[in-house]
Design an enzyme around this catalytic site. Sequence first.
Site, PDB file in Angstrom:
ATOM      1  N   SER A 266       0.824  -1.197   0.000  1.00  0.00           N
ATOM      2  CA  SER A 266       0.000   0.000   0.000  1.00  0.00           C
ATOM      3  C   SER A 266       0.864   1.255   0.000  1.00  0.00           C
ATOM      4  CB  SER A 266      -0.901   0.003   1.235  1.00  0.00           C
ATOM      5  OG  SER A 266      -0.136   0.328   2.382  1.00  0.00           O
ATOM      6  N   LYS A 267       0.231   2.313  -0.460  1.00  0.00           N
ATOM      7  CA  LYS A 267       0.962   3.568  -0.577  1.00  0.00           C
ATOM      8  C   LYS A 267       1.432   4.062   0.787  1.00  0.00           C
ATOM      9  CE  LYS A 267      -1.905   4.704  -4.524  1.00  0.00           C
ATOM     10  NZ  LYS A 267      -2.840   5.627  -5.154  1.00  0.00           N
ATOM     11  N   ARG A 268       0.600   3.866   1.772  1.00  0.00           N
ATOM     12  CA  ARG A 268       0.922   4.380   3.101  1.00  0.00           C
ATOM     13  C   ARG A 268       2.120   3.697   3.722  1.00  0.00           C
ATOM     14  NH1 ARG A 268      -1.208   8.327   5.592  1.00  0.00           N
ATOM     15  NH2 ARG A 268      -0.124   8.234   7.571  1.00  0.00           N
TER      16      ARG A 268
END
Length: 476
Positions: free
Chosen positions: A252-254
């Site tokens: 995920s981007k986070r």
Amino acid sequence: MTTSGSPRLRFAPSPTGYLHIGGARTALFNWLYARRHHGTFLLRIEDTDRERSTAASVRAILDGLRWLGIDWDEGPEVGGDHGPYLQSERIALYRETAERLVREGHAYRCFCTKEELDARRAVFEKMGRPYKYEGTCRSRRLSQDEPDRPFVIRLKLPQGGAVRFHDLVCGAIRKDVEDLYDEVLCRADYVPLYDFGCVVDDHAMEISLVGRGQEHINSTFPQLVLYEYLGYEPPRFAHFPLILGPDREKLSKRLHPEADVMLHRRNGILPEALLNFVVRLGWSHGNDEVISREEMIEWFDFDHVGTTSGVWNPEKLVWLNQHYLKAARPEDLEAPFIGQLRERGLSAEPGERLRGILRAQQERSHTLAEMAELSRYFFAEPAIDEKAAAKFLGEANRPALAAIREALAASSSFDASAIEAAFKKTAETLGLGLGKVAQPVRVALTGGTVSPPIHDLVALLGRDAALARLDRALGY
RNA sequence: GGCCCCGUCGUCUAACGGUUAGGACACGGCCCUCUCAAGGCCGGUACAUGGGUUCGAAUCCCGUCGGGGUCACCA
């Protein structure tokens, strides 16, 4: 309308950030299938989250796909006769479809407010029980409704039974209707939520095969209910295994910076390497590891897409990148290489000299970034590494350095083979191994102990620079 | 927690009832060698687990355990 003829597939990202690896692979798998079967690959932007969608993200996603060489036959910037390809421009269709569902008793207006729902959910959570919308507004009579009260339109689930489908990757999958709930189809302004917009558009765009990540398996069930209600023929589905980060959580981007496709570009990864790496994450073709774009198109199928999530493996990406770097034509590396140099405050012009440097460095670099790092001395006067100097530029090395300086100054020709001859002769004359001469010269010319073969290095540097740096080392 | 999906070397994977369980990355050793890199050769490590079915199971079925996903007026 979906013909049994050529397949139509799509990639439908939401523009809430850059193109990420999982999305890129979803796009790639769909694109490969479409290309292999002479079908159509289209791009649809799911920009119905008004808070998070941005035009800059649309831009970033298109740029990312283009960098990877994934093109689309219909979609933003290329058009097509199933448009518009932005969901925000298709509201009329959602409105019409939603109203039809209400009219036919398959959906209903719900006047519960977000606050009420949140409160109820909180109560259930406190009791440790999962909350599902109870269908409070299910049987509300239309005549009771005040027209100006805010509402949403909810799906009215059938009484019982199960939803089942055959997934091209996962096989038979089923879920009982009682495990579903009357989900929100669209808001009062008819801006759709995922499942509804997806079904309406996939049908309108005549999508015959939906390929997406496994995180969407659970949304397939309500979507199938919708297909049934609407009387649409559902597409076939293929759910791809997830890509996990090193911590084994969904990439995920986070949590994972490497989820950004363009980060890899900045790190000096070639698009063909990234594509090759990503296609092998979840799909295989026997023992083949290095797979060209053409071979991917020729070989790709869902039968060999695996069912288990794969962990991101940076070493293998780098290994592939090195492979593609070695195989690349120098002229194709000029532009990205210059970009890498520029980021380091160095400048270079395309041309024969640059291509010569590329030829020398591309087989000993893992990434373009590393290549630029290893090539600094070609573009700027190098600082001399202290340890290297202590070892190779001491008193004991002066005779060799002086001798080679003379030989190079006297050499009539200055190409690599003439220089190599000069080195061999000098070493022989001094009664030394080639290494005893080459390594001090390398330090003198590059400031360090790593470079291409010594004769290539000298030739690439040119006589003037080589002699000047030798003189400087002699006076060190 | 409910539901859904999944379970072969550390990692990516091959195998579609019968193989000494193969390959690749990474790792270790050796060779090559002017440095680095590449290349060549060799090596170790895997069928989560317990029951079935079968002449025969990594492959089929069930349980257990483990991992992930999903449970929004995000997608």
